[in-house]
Design an enzyme around this catalytic site. Structure first.
Site, PDB file in Angstrom:
ATOM      1  N   ARG A 114    -113.942  56.781  67.795  1.00 28.17           N
ATOM      2  CA  ARG A 114    -112.536  56.355  67.876  1.00 28.17           C
ATOM      3  C   ARG A 114    -111.627  57.552  68.164  1.00 28.17           C
ATOM      4  NH1 ARG A 114    -108.423  54.256  63.563  1.00 28.17           N
ATOM      5  NH2 ARG A 114    -107.009  53.116  64.919  1.00 28.17           N
ATOM      6  N   HIS A 174    -108.962  57.829  71.196  1.00 34.11           N
ATOM      7  CA  HIS A 174    -107.534  58.125  71.006  1.00 34.11           C
ATOM      8  C   HIS A 174    -107.137  59.440  71.674  1.00 34.11           C
ATOM      9  CE1 HIS A 174    -106.190  55.165  67.669  1.00 34.11           C
ATOM     10  NE2 HIS A 174    -107.226  54.657  68.307  1.00 34.11           N
ATOM     11  N   ASN A 205    -102.074  56.901  64.686  1.00 33.48           N
ATOM     12  CA  ASN A 205    -103.254  57.736  64.434  1.00 33.48           C
ATOM     13  C   ASN A 205    -103.480  58.016  62.954  1.00 33.48           C
ATOM     14  OD1 ASN A 205    -104.107  57.993  67.091  1.00 33.48           O
ATOM     15  ND2 ASN A 205    -102.652  59.653  67.482  1.00 33.48           N
ATOM     16  N   HIS A 254    -116.619  48.438  68.918  1.00 30.89           N
ATOM     17  CA  HIS A 254    -116.329  47.744  67.655  1.00 30.89           C
ATOM     18  C   HIS A 254    -117.570  47.021  67.143  1.00 30.89           C
ATOM     19  CE1 HIS A 254    -111.663  47.594  68.345  1.00 30.89           C
ATOM     20  NE2 HIS A 254    -112.134  48.828  68.174  1.00 30.89           N
TER      21      HIS A 254
HETATM   22  C1  HEM Z   1    -109.385  47.418  73.349  1.00 28.25           C
HETATM   23  C2  HEM Z   1    -108.435  47.827  72.578  1.00 28.25           C
HETATM   24  C3  HEM Z   1    -108.644  48.380  71.206  1.00 28.25           C
HETATM   25  C4  HEM Z   1    -107.911  48.073  70.106  1.00 28.25           C
HETATM   26  C5  HEM Z   1    -106.743  47.109  70.038  1.00 28.25           C
HETATM   27  C6  HEM Z   1    -108.478  48.807  69.006  1.00 28.25           C
HETATM   28  C7  HEM Z   1    -107.980  48.773  67.726  1.00 28.25           C
HETATM   29  C8  HEM Z   1    -108.624  49.303  66.626  1.00 28.25           C
HETATM   30  C9  HEM Z   1    -108.182  49.161  65.266  1.00 28.25           C
HETATM   31  C10 HEM Z   1    -106.904  48.457  64.829  1.00 28.25           C
HETATM   32  C11 HEM Z   1    -109.098  49.747  64.484  1.00 28.25           C
HETATM   33  C12 HEM Z   1    -109.085  49.822  62.946  1.00 28.25           C
HETATM   34  C13 HEM Z   1    -108.367  51.032  62.440  1.00 28.25           C
HETATM   35  C14 HEM Z   1    -108.290  51.033  60.950  1.00 28.25           C
HETATM   36  O1  HEM Z   1    -107.793  50.075  60.368  1.00 28.25           O
HETATM   37  O2  HEM Z   1    -108.703  52.032  60.319  1.00 28.25           O
HETATM   38  C15 HEM Z   1    -110.125  50.288  65.329  1.00 28.25           C
HETATM   39  C16 HEM Z   1    -111.256  50.940  64.902  1.00 28.25           C
HETATM   40  C17 HEM Z   1    -112.205  51.441  65.741  1.00 28.25           C
HETATM   41  N1  HEM Z   1    -112.148  51.512  67.111  1.00 28.25           N
HETATM   42 FE1  HEM Z   1    -110.866  50.506  68.273  1.00 28.25          FE
HETATM   43  N2  HEM Z   1    -109.520  49.549  69.457  1.00 28.25           N
HETATM   44  C18 HEM Z   1    -109.662  49.327  70.796  1.00 28.25           C
HETATM   45  C19 HEM Z   1    -110.565  49.932  71.633  1.00 28.25           C
HETATM   46  C20 HEM Z   1    -111.507  50.848  71.229  1.00 28.25           C
HETATM   47  C21 HEM Z   1    -112.308  51.650  72.114  1.00 28.25           C
HETATM   48  C22 HEM Z   1    -112.186  51.654  73.633  1.00 28.25           C
HETATM   49  C23 HEM Z   1    -113.141  52.381  71.333  1.00 28.25           C
HETATM   50  C24 HEM Z   1    -114.168  53.413  71.737  1.00 28.25           C
HETATM   51  C25 HEM Z   1    -114.768  53.452  72.895  1.00 28.25           C
HETATM   52  C26 HEM Z   1    -112.863  52.027  69.960  1.00 28.25           C
HETATM   53  C27 HEM Z   1    -113.553  52.479  68.875  1.00 28.25           C
HETATM   54  C28 HEM Z   1    -113.262  52.141  67.561  1.00 28.25           C
HETATM   55  C29 HEM Z   1    -114.125  52.440  66.448  1.00 28.25           C
HETATM   56  C30 HEM Z   1    -115.507  53.082  66.525  1.00 28.25           C
HETATM   57  C31 HEM Z   1    -113.460  52.013  65.295  1.00 28.25           C
HETATM   58  C32 HEM Z   1    -113.933  52.133  63.853  1.00 28.25           C
HETATM   59  C33 HEM Z   1    -113.409  53.430  63.275  1.00 28.25           C
HETATM   60  C34 HEM Z   1    -113.888  53.727  61.871  1.00 28.25           C
HETATM   61  O3  HEM Z   1    -114.575  52.928  61.242  1.00 28.25           O
HETATM   62  O4  HEM Z   1    -113.539  54.829  61.394  1.00 28.25           O
HETATM   63  N3  HEM Z   1    -111.848  51.115  69.941  1.00 28.25           N
HETATM   64  N4  HEM Z   1    -109.801  50.014  66.632  1.00 28.25           N
END
Ligand code: HEM
Length: 361
Positions: free
Chosen positions: A93, A97, A127, A227
């Site tokens: 993530r 970002h 962030n 995800h």
């Molecule tokens: C398509 C649009 C996307 C949206 C709206 C989105 C939104 C989010 C949100 C809201 C979270 C949770 C944050 C939290 O509450 O701590 C999250 C977590 C995460 N996102 Fe996305 N994301 C998107 C795309 C991506 C992309 C492109 C990647 C990587 C290639 C990614 C990788 C991750 C990962 C691995 C997590 C888990 C992080 C953790 O457990 O520490 N996301 N994302």
């Protein structure tokens, strides 16, 4: 990190959804909802869009000056993964970002200068929930690399390598990482909003943003597959549980069993803001293609996840990837390379090679 894991729901009944494989019908869905309480990490990231063509990156960029680079980073990521598996999703993530704001230039890693009026990217609201384990991974890897190859390797390249390592360590594909990114000189919190997608974005909004980075509809569906592991805080999906789009009803696009399980730990008002739920209720720690089967079974966590299944433009690809792990892995490797090329910098005018990733040289 204080962590409480509790299986909140299991069910053997079929879920509503269409045809394919992993979903519903006769198969017993092992609906395991882990709810974890964590201390929110106060880390964060960055800002910008760039549609300029990527500079030339190459797999052997450090072949002469730091041939052991990948082993050095690998020794850190494998140890971190053993000790704190959340480092995997955290770092992937972080990379996302970083790339979406100012390009893949490690500007997300810069700390706000105490005397500065402008916050750095990592301190922007969007962030705030980036986990500390991602930052720690890069900092440890950079320390080690600096000891062996001082002043040679950029933080941006270390971030790209570490993200790949974790994808692979969690069971995902191994792909070659092209290198040659310089670290950026600009890190401004004000550039973060509008460059990072939100959980309630529509497909139109997501597409607009991804297109502005040179990424396609297919890239959006494939990269969202990240995800397949990791966690989200209640605030990111709570409106789906109680008041979907102002209807005062739960989101009909969410399986009622998942909705019920999530409400147990995520109250509508006044809940513990540290509670998180897994993106993938079937295999929350594995990098696999279960994410897509989950969407088909209405088990997507964020509205933006589930929207990929309800929109006719993205649904066909969701269905295909849910049935074909190999195809997902190939597509993900290619899409990560593409994402990793966004706004890449070269040369002293725009870039630097930081000794410490959190501070400009
Ligand atoms: C398509 C649009 C996307 C949206 C709206 C989105 C939104 C989010 C949100 C809201 C979270 C949770 C944050 C939290 O509450 O701590 C999250 C977590 C995460 N996102 Fe996305 N994301 C998107 C795309 C991506 C992309 C492109 C990647 C990587 C290639 C990614 C990788 C991750 C990962 C691995 C997590 C888990 C992080 C953790 O457990 O520490 N996301 N994302």
């Amino acid at each position: 990190m204080h962590t409480t894991i509790m299986p909140a729901l299991s069910s053997s009944s079929s879920s509503s959804s269409s045809s394919s494989s992993s979903s519903s019908s006769s198969i017993c869905i092992f609906l395991l909802v882990f709810l974890l309480v964590v201390r929110a990490s106060h880390c964060a990231a960055k800002a910008t869009s760039s549609t300029r063509p990527p500079r030339q990156l190459s797999v052997d960029y450090y072949a002469r000056k730091c041939p052991q680079l990948e082993q050095l980073v690998g020794s850190v990521t494998s140890q971190q993964f053993r000790e704190a598996p959340v480092s995997g999703p955290a770092t992937i993530r972080l990379f996302f970002h970083d790339c979406f704001v100012e390009g893949c230039d490690a500007s997300i890693l810069i700390s706000t200068n105490p005397g500065s009026k402008e916050l750095a990217e990592k301190d922007a609201e969007d962030n705030k929930d980036l986990r500390v384990e991602g930052f720690q991974t890069i900092s440890k890897a950079k320390d080690l690399v600096e000891r062996k190859c001082p002043g040679i390797v950029s933080c941006a390249d270390i971030l790209a390598i570490a993200a790949r390592d974790y994808v692979h360590l969690a069971g995902g594909p191994y792909y070659q990482v092209k290198k040659g990114r310089w670290d950026g000189k600009i890190s401004m919190a004000s550039r973060v909003p509008y460059n990072i997608p939100r959980a309630n974005f529509t497909i139109d909004q997501l597409l607009k943003l991804f297109n502005s980075k040179g990424l396609t509809l297919e890239d959006l569906v494939v990269l969202s597959g990240a995800h397949t592991f990791g966690f989200a805080h209640c605030k990111q999906f709570v409106s789906r549980l109680y008041n979907y789009r102002g209807t005062k009803q739960p989101d009909p696009g969410m399986d009622p069993r998942l909705q019920k399980a999530l409400t147990m730990s995520c109250p509508q008002f006044g809940g513990n803001s540290d509670i998180i739920a897994p993106f993938d209720v079937t295999t929350p720690f594995l990098f696999d293609h279960a994410y897509y089967g989950n969407l088909e079974a209405k088990l997507g966590l964020l509205a933006s996840d589930q929207a990929l299944f309800s929109d006719p433009r993205t649904k066909p690809l969701v269905l295909q990837l849910g049935q074909d792990k190999k195809r997902f892995f190939q597509a993900f490797s290619i899409a990560m390379e593409k994402m990793g090329s966004i706004g890449v910098k070269r040369g002293r005018r725009h870039g630097e090679t930081r000794r410490v990733c959190s501070m400009h040289t």
